[in-house]
Design an enzyme around this catalytic site. Structure first.
Site, mmCIF file in Angstrom:
data_model
loop_
_atom_site.group_PDB
_atom_site.id
_atom_site.type_symbol
_atom_site.label_atom_id
_atom_site.label_comp_id
_atom_site.label_asym_id
_atom_site.label_seq_id
_atom_site.Cartn_x
_atom_site.Cartn_y
_atom_site.Cartn_z
ATOM 1 N N ARG A 27 19.069 10.245 17.207
ATOM 2 C CA ARG A 27 19.312 11.669 16.967
ATOM 3 C C ARG A 27 19.445 12.006 15.484
ATOM 4 O O ARG A 27 19.475 13.185 15.112
ATOM 5 C CB ARG A 27 20.590 12.105 17.693
ATOM 6 C CG ARG A 27 20.565 11.905 19.185
ATOM 7 C CD ARG A 27 21.838 12.422 19.821
ATOM 8 N NE ARG A 27 21.959 13.852 19.655
ATOM 9 C CZ ARG A 27 21.430 14.757 20.466
ATOM 10 N NH1 ARG A 27 20.747 14.371 21.528
ATOM 11 N NH2 ARG A 27 21.595 16.042 20.238
ATOM 12 N N TRP A 74 21.659 13.924 10.967
ATOM 13 C CA TRP A 74 20.374 14.417 10.493
ATOM 14 C C TRP A 74 20.689 15.643 9.653
ATOM 15 O O TRP A 74 21.180 16.647 10.155
ATOM 16 C CB TRP A 74 19.461 14.778 11.664
ATOM 17 C CG TRP A 74 18.061 15.122 11.239
ATOM 18 C CD1 TRP A 74 17.034 14.255 11.047
ATOM 19 C CD2 TRP A 74 17.535 16.431 10.958
ATOM 20 N NE1 TRP A 74 15.896 14.926 10.662
ATOM 21 C CE2 TRP A 74 16.180 16.278 10.604
ATOM 22 C CE3 TRP A 74 18.073 17.717 10.974
ATOM 23 C CZ2 TRP A 74 15.364 17.350 10.265
ATOM 24 C CZ3 TRP A 74 17.266 18.789 10.630
ATOM 25 C CH2 TRP A 74 15.929 18.599 10.287
ATOM 26 N N GLY A 101 24.889 20.495 14.878
ATOM 27 C CA GLY A 101 24.448 21.880 14.942
ATOM 28 C C GLY A 101 24.397 22.496 13.559
ATOM 29 O O GLY A 101 24.314 21.795 12.544
ATOM 30 N N GLU A 487 -2.438 14.818 19.446
ATOM 31 C CA GLU A 487 -1.285 13.951 19.702
ATOM 32 C C GLU A 487 -1.436 12.612 18.990
ATOM 33 O O GLU A 487 -0.471 12.081 18.437
ATOM 34 C CB GLU A 487 -1.119 13.755 21.212
ATOM 35 C CG GLU A 487 -0.037 12.769 21.628
ATOM 36 C CD GLU A 487 1.373 13.177 21.224
ATOM 37 O OE1 GLU A 487 2.276 12.326 21.335
ATOM 38 O OE2 GLU A 487 1.576 14.330 20.776
ATOM 39 N N LYS A 491 1.181 11.116 16.165
ATOM 40 C CA LYS A 491 1.836 9.810 16.256
ATOM 41 C C LYS A 491 1.662 9.030 14.959
ATOM 42 O O LYS A 491 2.592 8.395 14.468
ATOM 43 C CB LYS A 491 1.263 8.999 17.435
ATOM 44 C CG LYS A 491 1.649 9.486 18.801
ATOM 45 C CD LYS A 491 3.049 9.141 19.210
ATOM 46 C CE LYS A 491 4.043 10.230 19.133
ATOM 47 N NZ LYS A 491 3.815 11.558 19.524
ATOM 48 N N HIS A 510 -17.295 22.327 10.436
ATOM 49 C CA HIS A 510 -16.820 23.580 9.850
ATOM 50 C C HIS A 510 -15.738 23.332 8.800
ATOM 51 O O HIS A 510 -14.826 24.142 8.651
ATOM 52 C CB HIS A 510 -16.304 24.516 10.948
ATOM 53 C CG HIS A 510 -17.370 24.960 11.893
ATOM 54 N ND1 HIS A 510 -18.279 25.944 11.582
ATOM 55 C CD2 HIS A 510 -17.681 24.526 13.143
ATOM 56 C CE1 HIS A 510 -19.106 26.107 12.604
ATOM 57 N NE2 HIS A 510 -18.773 25.256 13.559
ATOM 58 N N LYS A 609 15.157 12.720 17.166
ATOM 59 C CA LYS A 609 14.562 12.805 18.493
ATOM 60 C C LYS A 609 14.713 14.184 19.112
ATOM 61 O O LYS A 609 13.767 14.750 19.648
ATOM 62 C CB LYS A 609 15.224 11.758 19.406
ATOM 63 C CG LYS A 609 14.612 11.671 20.796
ATOM 64 C CD LYS A 609 13.229 11.100 20.746
ATOM 65 C CE LYS A 609 12.587 10.983 22.112
ATOM 66 N NZ LYS A 609 11.197 10.556 22.014
#
Length: 614
Positions: A27, A74, A101, A487, A491, A510, A609
């Protein structure tokens, strides 16, 4: 996005808190800290870096005590350093707080507190909050719980907090708005955490606080839960946890990400187990069955998500529009609420999130509900905020995903959304019976085909060595596999720090084709189904400009093999279900490149995460 842990009981708190922080490090891992109470004073240790750095710093600290709070950060307010690390103490040194938060109005609160004589040592919003609680407690002459309630009614933002007052050594006060918070209930002991993983081996009973709820956790007493706004009492619901210790350990793999890549065959099977019976032509998901008319009568379906979940939503757009013939729009949740979107009661909104706590997606859900739309959630975490906020939904049953770069969440989300599309197509009559049964049978075979695809790992590992020093990379796909290209690029960016972009293969000419030279690796998804001949033409365009081609192809394909520098084969399957297979070698490629570059695969820099702040 930070991780919080707390303990109050009869055990030594420090080892429990440290172990819990390690489990929550997905986290956030900019900094970490712990505060212990030894029945006389608060002892605090915190540092920039990971939990292992905190352990090293705390070796000489007297760390005894049966009450402790811990935090892994974080950073939002204030750079990652020792001073900005949590926990934070109030000016008096009596109160300690940990916080996940963001307090949006911290600056005017800080200015007012400074006028009242408060001094601040950090740049964080959290230090403002703990001093606000102290100011309320002192001025209003109230107990800690009441002070927390009054202070939080002055706060704008999101939070999961735990507060301790050394003058009340048998009590911790916790509160939640927008960030997850679980309370584990043991025998004469209580645990606090952002999710249940820190205390799973000690108890299977937990309370998940709802938004705008707080709880007073006191030894020898039942937990008291109250509403923050009006102080009304709430009867807490004690939930039995379904999590096991084995699910949150590496199980012999070098990294959680690799373990989670290899878990995909069985978690996809878990996701459709009990919902899909191909021999009888049955797909049954309670959240869909109970609301099927809302789906069938919808003017359109709006999918809101972020990151990898947004890519799963793009795959779903192709599947739902083809199978069900209902128009689908896929929106970034982070933009959806800010652009005054047109939403009506005839719309269905599908919100996708691995954690079920993504702040932007939650905000989009609330906006959709305010405008009368029916909201259906797809998430992985039982009891999460999105599971509670949506009208109905379906869990993915992927199990805990610890690696920050999402893998099995992507494929299980696609599995759920494919089953949803097939169920609606059956009711609406937009698929023939033969096609319907064929897709059911193919979906049941996906786990077996992924197991076969995973056998390419050694070849992918060799290719990774060739391209580990690349600075840029292009991913190309068409139709169902354009989202897979996006995706795959995500990654690679996330865990190897190589700049990568995904494009529809036809869009290459393009603009992006200007980048192609002998140093540019280009990963092309070129399976036999879908727009195969068009993709072959795109490959020839790359080849003529000396691009280095890695092609994901259907097993036995020789045409692309003759053009590409490297070929990765997957089993044959239908175009609509191919993303469940084509994404596997791209996950492995990003993993092995990151390992070869010496990157921290499970905890890539600057990422967390669960994104619980906007």
């Amino acid at each position: 996005m930070c991780g919080i842990v707390g303990y109050i009981g009869h055990r030594e708190a420090y080892p429990l808190v440290i172990k819990g922080l390690k489990r929550l490090e997905y986290r956030g891992y900019d900094s970490a800290g712990v505060v212990l109470f030894d029945q006389s004073d608060l002892k605090i240790s915190k540092t920039k870096g990971k939990v292992s750095d905190l352990e090293a710093k705390s070796e000489e600290m007297d760390i005894t005590g049966n009450i402790g709070l811990g935090h892994t950060r974080w950073a939002t307010h204030g750079v990652p350093n020792d001073v900005n690390s949590h926990p934070h103490l109030s000016n008096s040194g009596n109160l300690a707080i940990i916080h996940n938060g963001i307090i949006e109005n911290y600056l005017p609160l800080k200015t007012e507190l400074q006028k009242r004589g408060y001094h601040f040592h950090s740049d964080t919003d959290t230090e403002v909050l703990v001093n606000l609680i102290e100011e309320v407690k002192k001025n209003e002459n109230v107990k800690l719980g009441k002070a927390v309630q009054i202070a939080l009614n002055q706060v704008v933002g999101a939070y999961a907090i735990a507060v301790f007052d050394k003058n009340k050594p048998n009590e911790i006060v916790v509160a939640k708005l927008g960030s997850p918070l679980a309370i584990g209930i043991g025998e004469e002991e209580f645990f606090i955490a952002s999710d249940a993983s820190p205390f799973i081996e000690y108890t299977s009973n937990a309370i998940y606080l709802e938004d705008e709820e707080m709880a007073i956790i006191r030894l020898g007493k039942a937990i008291k839960v109250r509403k923050i706004k009006d102080d009304l009492s709430v009867d807490p619901y004690i939930q039995e946890l379904q999590l096991s210790l084995e699910q949150i350990e590496k199980g012999g793999y070098d990294h959680f990400m690799l373990k989670e890549i290899y878990e995909q065959p069985h978690v996809i099977k878990d996701t459709y187990r009990g919902r899909l019976l191909s021999s009888k032509g049955i797909i049954q998901m309670a959240g869909v069955e109970d609301n099927i008319e809302k789906f069938l009568q919808a003017n359109r379906i709006i999918i809101v998500a972020c990151g990898t979940s947004w890519h799963a939503g793009l795959v779903a757009e192709y599947i739902i529009e083809e199978f069900v013939r209902i128009p689908v729009e896929v929106e970034y949740a982070s933009e959806f609420r800010y652009r005054n979107p047109v939403i009506s009661k005839n719309d269905v909104v599908i919100a996708i999130s691995q954690s079920g706590e993504t702040a932007d997606t939650l905000a989009a859900i609330k906006l959709a509900k305010e405008n009368g739309a029916f909201v259906f959630g797809v998430c992985n975490v039982v009891g999460s905020s999105i599971a509670r906020e949506t009208h109905a939904g379906a869990y993915t049953h992927a199990g805990p995903e610890i690696g920050v770069a999402s893998t099995k969440a992507f494929t299980t989300q696609i599995t759920v959304l494919t089953m949803l599309a097939l169920r609606l197509a059956k009711s609406k009559g937009t698929l023939s019976n033969s096609d319907y049964f064929r897709y059911l049978q193919e979906l049941e075979l996906v786990p077996e085909r992924i197991e076969e695809t995973l056998k390419v790992a050694d070849k992918v590992k060799e290719i990774a060595l060739t391209f580990k020093e690349s600075n840029n990379c292009l991913y190309l796909g068409r139709g169902y596999n354009f989202p897979v290209a996006l995706e795959g690029a995500l990654k690679l960016k996330e865990i190897s720090y190589i700049h990568a972009e995904g494009y529809p293969a036809a869009e290459m000419k393009h603009g992006p084709i200007a980048l192609i030279d002998e140093h540019m690796p280009v990963i092309v998804i070129a399976i036999k189904k879908g727009h195969y001949e068009k993709v072959v033409s795109n490959i020839q365009e790359i080849k003529s400009r000396k691009g280095r081609i890695i092609a994901v192809v259907t097993k036995g394909d020789q045409q692309v093999a003759n053009l590409a520098d490297h070929v990765i084969e997957i089993p044959d399957c239908s175009d609509a279900l191919s993303p469940l297979l084509t994404t596997i070698p791209l996950q492995l490629l990003s993993y092995y490149i990151a390992v070869d570059r010496g990157c921290n695969v499970d905890q890539p820099r600057n990422l967390a995460k669960s994104v619980t702040v906007e």
